[in-house]
Design an enzyme around this catalytic site. Sequence first.
Site, PDB file in Angstrom:
ATOM      1  CB  ALA A   7      35.590 -73.418 -41.675  1.00 17.77           C
ATOM      2  N   GLY A  41      38.782 -73.807 -37.729  1.00 16.13           N
ATOM      3  CA  GLY A  41      38.889 -75.083 -37.944  1.00 16.13           C
ATOM      4  C   GLY A  41      40.265 -75.652 -38.089  1.00 16.13           C
ATOM      5  CD  GLU A  94      36.626 -75.799 -34.492  1.00 15.50           C
ATOM      6  OE1 GLU A  94      36.877 -75.578 -35.799  1.00 15.50           O
ATOM      7  OE2 GLU A  94      35.718 -75.778 -33.927  1.00 15.50           O
ATOM      8  CD  GLU A 119      36.112 -70.725 -34.628  1.00 17.79           C
ATOM      9  OE1 GLU A 119      36.348 -70.207 -33.854  1.00 17.79           O
ATOM     10  OE2 GLU A 119      36.542 -71.742 -35.345  1.00 17.79           O
TER      11      GLU A 119
HETATM   12  N1  COA Z   1      38.100 -68.954 -45.761  1.00 15.82           N
HETATM   13  C1  COA Z   1      38.437 -68.393 -46.714  1.00 15.82           C
HETATM   14  N2  COA Z   1      39.297 -67.767 -47.321  1.00 15.82           N
HETATM   15  C2  COA Z   1      40.111 -67.212 -46.490  1.00 15.82           C
HETATM   16  C3  COA Z   1      40.263 -67.562 -45.251  1.00 15.82           C
HETATM   17  C4  COA Z   1      39.256 -68.455 -44.779  1.00 15.82           C
HETATM   18  N3  COA Z   1      38.846 -69.110 -43.440  1.00 15.82           N
HETATM   19  N4  COA Z   1      41.363 -67.144 -44.697  1.00 15.82           N
HETATM   20  C5  COA Z   1      41.868 -66.356 -45.414  1.00 15.82           C
HETATM   21  N5  COA Z   1      41.444 -66.887 -46.601  1.00 15.82           N
HETATM   22  C6  COA Z   1      41.681 -66.135 -48.038  1.00 15.82           C
HETATM   23  C7  COA Z   1      41.656 -64.498 -47.817  1.00 15.82           C
HETATM   24  O1  COA Z   1      40.124 -64.075 -48.193  1.00 15.82           O
HETATM   25  C8  COA Z   1      42.467 -64.266 -49.011  1.00 15.82           C
HETATM   26  O2  COA Z   1      41.819 -64.426 -50.243  1.00 15.82           O
HETATM   27  P1  COA Z   1      42.130 -63.383 -51.550  1.00 15.82           P
HETATM   28  O3  COA Z   1      43.510 -63.160 -51.838  1.00 15.82           O
HETATM   29  O4  COA Z   1      41.168 -64.078 -52.841  1.00 15.82           O
HETATM   30  O5  COA Z   1      41.119 -62.025 -51.068  1.00 15.82           O
HETATM   31  C9  COA Z   1      43.612 -65.020 -48.780  1.00 15.82           C
HETATM   32  O6  COA Z   1      43.113 -66.359 -48.004  1.00 15.82           O
HETATM   33  C10 COA Z   1      44.802 -64.379 -48.108  1.00 15.82           C
HETATM   34  O7  COA Z   1      44.317 -64.049 -46.833  1.00 15.82           O
HETATM   35  P2  COA Z   1      44.437 -62.487 -46.312  1.00 15.82           P
HETATM   36  O8  COA Z   1      43.213 -62.098 -45.460  1.00 15.82           O
HETATM   37  O9  COA Z   1      44.703 -61.623 -47.439  1.00 15.82           O
HETATM   38  O10 COA Z   1      45.990 -62.534 -45.363  1.00 15.82           O
HETATM   39  P3  COA Z   1      46.530 -61.763 -44.448  1.00 15.82           P
HETATM   40  O11 COA Z   1      47.762 -62.193 -44.075  1.00 15.82           O
HETATM   41  O12 COA Z   1      46.071 -60.209 -44.437  1.00 15.82           O
HETATM   42  O13 COA Z   1      45.587 -62.045 -43.179  1.00 15.82           O
HETATM   43  C11 COA Z   1      44.665 -64.035 -41.556  1.00 15.82           C
HETATM   44  C12 COA Z   1      45.849 -63.391 -42.557  1.00 15.82           C
HETATM   45  C13 COA Z   1      44.670 -65.175 -41.222  1.00 15.82           C
HETATM   46  C14 COA Z   1      44.705 -62.927 -40.216  1.00 15.82           C
HETATM   47  C15 COA Z   1      43.089 -63.649 -42.246  1.00 15.82           C
HETATM   48  O14 COA Z   1      43.235 -64.346 -43.602  1.00 15.82           O
HETATM   49  C16 COA Z   1      42.015 -64.027 -41.648  1.00 15.82           C
HETATM   50  O15 COA Z   1      41.573 -63.585 -40.437  1.00 15.82           O
HETATM   51  N6  COA Z   1      41.396 -65.142 -42.024  1.00 15.82           N
HETATM   52  C17 COA Z   1      40.200 -65.760 -41.603  1.00 15.82           C
HETATM   53  C18 COA Z   1      40.377 -66.372 -40.182  1.00 15.82           C
HETATM   54  C19 COA Z   1      39.204 -66.813 -39.458  1.00 15.82           C
HETATM   55  O16 COA Z   1      38.329 -66.066 -39.165  1.00 15.82           O
HETATM   56  N7  COA Z   1      39.233 -68.246 -39.574  1.00 15.82           N
HETATM   57  C20 COA Z   1      38.123 -68.839 -38.811  1.00 15.82           C
HETATM   58  C21 COA Z   1      36.707 -69.210 -39.971  1.00 15.82           C
HETATM   59  S1  COA Z   1      35.566 -69.782 -39.187  1.00 15.82           S
END
Ligand code: COA
Length: 261
Positions: A67, A112, A115, A135
Amino acid sequence: MSYSHILFEVDAGGIALITVNRPEKLNALSGAVIADLHQAFERIAGERDIRAAILTGAGEKAFVAGADIQELAALSSLEAREFARCGQQVFRMLETSHKPSVAAVNGFALGGGLELAMACTVRFAAENARLGQPEVKLGIIPGYGGTQRLPRLVGRGRALEMLLAGDPVTAAEAWRIGLVNAVVPQAELLNYSRAWLGKALANAPAALGLVMEAVDVGLNAGIEEGLRFEATAFAVSAATDDGREGTRAFLEKRKPAFAGK
Ligand code: COA
């Protein structure tokens, strides 16, 4: 129908390919994406010419990375409840559409994203996929069905292991625990998904829908009600034109010609 955050194409065989299209945010599910998915899933459930769906994410890095955390961070408690209920209902619409759906998990499927994949009928993963419910690392819990579908798919112990530590699993581990049905090279993911759907769609549509409904009823209500439902659904399938055609074709040693009736 136009969508701003997903791509929606239906091929000649009636397979809808839905691509969550926010690659710059790793296809995170904003409210706008959920609204688009709502429309898309309504079409899948309602349009007879659409027989199945494949869900995937734009780009090669992510299926859906969760999400949208930016939006989540601003919610009040009551808004968060509404947010969860809304997403749950949208995902459930796909799950109960009576049409097979494949999650083609082409990278991160987190929160999500996992999910959404779990609301699909089956999951095929690219070798680079990482799947998890992180989460708790954000101080929250899954809200789009993760606490319910993950234990149904992989069992209580493994689900709690993933849900409580919040660490993702690799595609190979996801296959080992039954979270995904197969792992394939990323370049073959869509073809593999289409090939499996091709096999399922060669069968009678009503039979597919009734099997999916019987599994859903039984898993959620228990074996007694599930068996009762199965007997009634079996009777319905036996009385369809396709049910008669399939059995007759076997006895006449020929291929069945299902008409979808
Ligand atoms: N919501 C909003 N933005 C998200 C996102 C999410 N769930 N997941 C990734 N993004 C965004 C990042 O903020 C980043 O945006 P920016 O370039 O404007 O800063 C962009 O997507 C790229 O992500 P980034 O974190 O730079 O890539 P990465 O390769 O370093 O890491 C992940 C990849 C998936 C490990 C990392 O993005 C992450 O942990 N995301 C969240 C996962 C999460 O907790 N999901 C559950 C949400 S309830």
